[in-house]
Design a protein around this motif. Structure first.
Motif, PDB file in Angstrom:
ATOM      1  N   GLY B 439       0.794  -1.212   0.000  1.00  0.00           N
ATOM      2  CA  GLY B 439       0.000   0.000   0.000  1.00  0.00           C
ATOM      3  C   GLY B 439       0.835   1.273   0.000  1.00  0.00           C
ATOM      4  O   GLY B 439       0.298   2.368   0.091  1.00  0.00           O
ATOM      5  N   GLU B 440       2.169   1.132  -0.071  1.00  0.00           N
ATOM      6  CA  GLU B 440       3.042   2.310  -0.047  1.00  0.00           C
ATOM      7  C   GLU B 440       3.169   2.935  -1.424  1.00  0.00           C
ATOM      8  O   GLU B 440       3.198   2.256  -2.434  1.00  0.00           O
ATOM      9  CB  GLU B 440       4.444   1.911   0.446  1.00  0.00           C
ATOM     10  N   GLN B 441       3.250   4.263  -1.438  1.00  0.00           N
ATOM     11  CA  GLN B 441       3.347   4.967  -2.710  1.00  0.00           C
ATOM     12  C   GLN B 441       4.400   6.069  -2.630  1.00  0.00           C
ATOM     13  O   GLN B 441       4.573   6.707  -1.601  1.00  0.00           O
ATOM     14  CB  GLN B 441       1.990   5.572  -3.057  1.00  0.00           C
ATOM     15  N   GLU B 442       5.144   6.261  -3.727  1.00  0.00           N
ATOM     16  CA  GLU B 442       6.079   7.397  -3.773  1.00  0.00           C
ATOM     17  C   GLU B 442       6.052   7.990  -5.173  1.00  0.00           C
ATOM     18  O   GLU B 442       5.743   7.305  -6.144  1.00  0.00           O
ATOM     19  CB  GLU B 442       7.501   6.960  -3.391  1.00  0.00           C
ATOM     20  N   LYS B 443       6.337   9.280  -5.258  1.00  0.00           N
ATOM     21  CA  LYS B 443       6.363   9.935  -6.568  1.00  0.00           C
ATOM     22  C   LYS B 443       7.800   9.996  -7.068  1.00  0.00           C
ATOM     23  O   LYS B 443       8.631  10.704  -6.494  1.00  0.00           O
ATOM     24  CB  LYS B 443       5.738  11.335  -6.484  1.00  0.00           C
ATOM     25  N   ILE B 444       8.096   9.252  -8.103  1.00  0.00           N
ATOM     26  CA  ILE B 444       9.456   9.207  -8.641  1.00  0.00           C
ATOM     27  C   ILE B 444       9.406   9.170 -10.165  1.00  0.00           C
ATOM     28  O   ILE B 444       8.334   8.995 -10.757  1.00  0.00           O
ATOM     29  CB  ILE B 444      10.251   7.990  -8.101  1.00  0.00           C
TER      30      ILE B 444
END
Lengths: 455, 455
Positions: B439-444
């Protein structure tokens, strides 16, 4: 006792051929999976009620049927039996047949598992099929198909991805000179409407043969089917358009602008080209071929066919969009699908002809351990264990035999390296490691051998 | 129209099951190849003259037979037809059958290709076989066998390597609690001679059932076959020996020392244990089981059978040495061979029961690209191309749909990551990359995503 034989039209695949075939299969499987297709396998046997009527009358006759087990004559009508009518009796003594293609079993699977499948469903299937065709060069009674289909979406990215997958598979196989012919059934219908064709089916059948029988042949065939000269002349004016896909689309749009089907087809085709551009893909190899019709079967949208140039082998891949996949199983809510198939046996033949396989392709060990006596044999078993622990495929010559015999064995089996162990080597641990192709040899430790091979 | 069905005893393998099956197959294939075995494939159909008489009368009845094509009744004798005798008529209307195992086709291949094969020949074969058995839990009419055989050598390292391969396959599959039972037909013959058995075959059949019917059952069966009490008592004295393989060998050697076959068998067995030691292998899992007989078939030397402990599933692998493989095809110069087979369907069932498969095993894409509108869709196609160029299996949701639908699709298909693209992302190139399980999200950036996934 007579020597055993194989049923005609079937083949064994020994180690050398298997290595080449596995190379093709793995390449195709890898690309299918990279594009999000998931594997499916269905049984070799299907109920005849599933297969019959799906491939036309000729297809029905090419089905291999399985004799019912047990007392299969028990319930056969006496009259039928006495009439000696093989055709009539078949359904009484046979309930199952061998898979004829992968499309019908896939449709059956989709209908049976509709509630569990999350659509759009992308499946690939790599399995043999069987046809009681007359065997001839390049035509077998058992051969493999590699199918990929998407059902449950109308999106034209599926068509674009078929083109991308074909390109990627061919790149992986080293096939460089080929054409992906593309057309659209809507365009063909538009042309039929435009030239006022008296019979759409006859038109498609005839122009599909343009390659083989030429313009005169097609003209002749259409005349016998009741087409008039004016229609035929218009047809050839249309078919004669040359140039890029964009040119052809513009030319056709100017003529087919009153035909709904034609304009839909052209719009789809243009969209496929646009999508390819968004993928960053070129349209190398893609050839908009207005005369491509792909028989009469179930296609309703874009159609594809792939030919490898400069080899005397028919198309090696083909497919298209269909809207009625599950209809034949009584499914009311039809699913649109699009798929294509690689013919591995033909790709194999083409690659042989083009000499695209590596010279000594064989699934074989990397190292053979050779030995002179019982002591070196047992020492060799330890060496073998070390090689295998490092993941290196290897074997030991299993019997006491002259060194020449052991080395001959390595050569015949295509084993790349040998390690020859005698009493000297058992003492020193310094092992003669020989590259069988180059003929070079050096004396190094097993650890050094392993790190060389792992490099 | 009725819903389509599958022939009884056959199965479809959808994506989830296929992933698990491929895991087992790949594991077995890798080990076979690491030990120098080369692939062979034979056709599904064999001439009935090849198959018939090889599996006993019961086996013959379990063969699936293919109805001849065309007018198969044409040449059938009128009398036979009127007699309505299914058995008599079969050979007139059917010439081919489906493969019943992989051993007979292998023998046929060896006889047909004897001059091209360099012996010792190590082949593996992974293909389905068909038997018209009554289907029941764990018994199918189509199932896969995975065979590895060596022909053309008497070397006992082949026997030792079978044990090593079984251990390596089970290690790869994560199966820890299992027994490799080993015995030798010579030892059984020696016992028969020692106890003065009136009927060797009856003795083997009876003691093979010891597991199932117990000592009383075996005694009862032998009495009905004419064995006297003294024989039977001596037999159970022999069978009762406990302890390590070395103990058992010493005990038996003291009793069977007057029997040639018995002593040969014990010597072979001891040698296999010695060879394992030279390989640096332990004899964990190896169980010298004097009551193992493996039916009546063609074995002449060591025999093997593998059971996974604590699951209600029969043996998952078995094999042994045979000296008469090619004799049934009229081959005079018999080749000694030794081989074994993994039953993938049973291994699968056992692994399910033991929960040894990873939770979300599915052949699926790693990334799903999601999108909000036409612009982000086309942008997404470029992202997709970058992912695939890096070898990452990925796909884009093909239709315009609500984000929830797209994410649901990723979850159902077991796709691990999503990238959601909207107009913001098109502008910035900074993409929300989400791990669907955590469920983890990052903007890359896409480059960062790729290097993360390649790690």
């Amino acid at each position: 006792m007579e020597k055993p034989t194989l049923p005609k039209g079937t083949r064994d695949f020994g180690p050398v051929v298997m290595a080449k075939r596995q190379f093709i299969f793995e390449n195709i499987r890898k690309v299918f999976q990279k594009y999000g297709f998931q594997p499916l396998e269905t049984p070799a046997m299907e109920n005849l009620s599933t297969l019959t009527g799906k491939y036309g009358e000729e297809g029905d006759q090419l089905l291999f049927k399985i004799l019912n087990t047990g007392d299969f004559l028990k319930d056969v009508d006496n009259q039928k039996l006495e009439a000696r009518n093989s055709k009539l009796i078949t359904s009484n003594i046979s309930e199952k047949g061998l898979r004829y293609d992968l499309t019908v079993p896939f449709a059956r699977y989709v209908v049976m598992n509709r509630n569990e499948i999350s659509f759009p469903f992308k499946r690939y299937q790599i399995q043999p099929v069987w046809r009681a065709d007359r065997p001839q060069k390049g035509r077998y009674r058992e051969f493999y198909q590699c199918d990929a289909d998407v059902v449950g979406t109308n999106s034209l990215i599926c068509e674009a991805e078929i083109i991308l997958m074909i390109k990627e598979v061919f790149k992986g196989l080293g096939i460089q000179d080929y054409s992906i012919k593309i057309n659209h059934r809507g365009i063909l219908s538009g042309i039929a409407e435009y030239i006022k064709a008296v019979n759409e089916t006859a038109l498609f059948v005839a122009i599909d043969k343009l390659d083989k029988i030429g313009e005169d042949g097609v003209r002749q065939e259409l005349l016998t089917k009741g087409f008039d000269d004016a229609s035929i002349t218009t047809l050839f004016k249309i078919l004669s358009v040359k140039g890029s896909a964009t040119n052809k689309i513009a030319f056709l749009a100017a003529h087919l602008d009153t035909t709904q089907h034609g304009m839909n087809g052209l719009r789809d085709l243009q969209e496929v080209l646009n999508i390819l551009k968004s993928y960053g893909a070129t349209i190398d190899h893609v050839d908009f071929d207005i005369a491509l019709a792909r028989g009469l079967s179930y296609y309703t949208g874009c159609i594809f066919e792939v030919k490898i140039n400069n080899v005397a082998i028919g198309s090696v891949s083909g497919g298209g969009r269909y809207d009625n996949l599950t209809q034949s199983f009584g499914d009311k809510e039809n699913l649109s699908g699009v798929g294509f198939s690689f013919g591995v046996d033909r790709i194999y033949d083409a690659m042989e002809e083009l000499k695209l396989f590596p010279k000594n392709a064989q699934v074989s060990s990397t190292v053979l351990v050779c030995h002179f006596d019982d002591e070196s044999f047992h020492y060799g078993l330890g060496v073998l264990t070390q090689l295998r622990s490092a993941g290196i495929a290897s074997e030991i010559y299993p019997d006491q035999a002259k060194l020449k015999k052991q080395l001959d064995f390595a050569n015949k089996k295509g084993i790349s390296y040998t390690i020859v162990i005698g009493s000297e080597e058992v003492k020193s641990g310094s092992l003669p490691f020989k590259d069988m192709e180059k003929g070079e040899q050096e004396k190094i430790t097993i650890d050094q051998i392993i790190s060389k091979l792992q490099r």
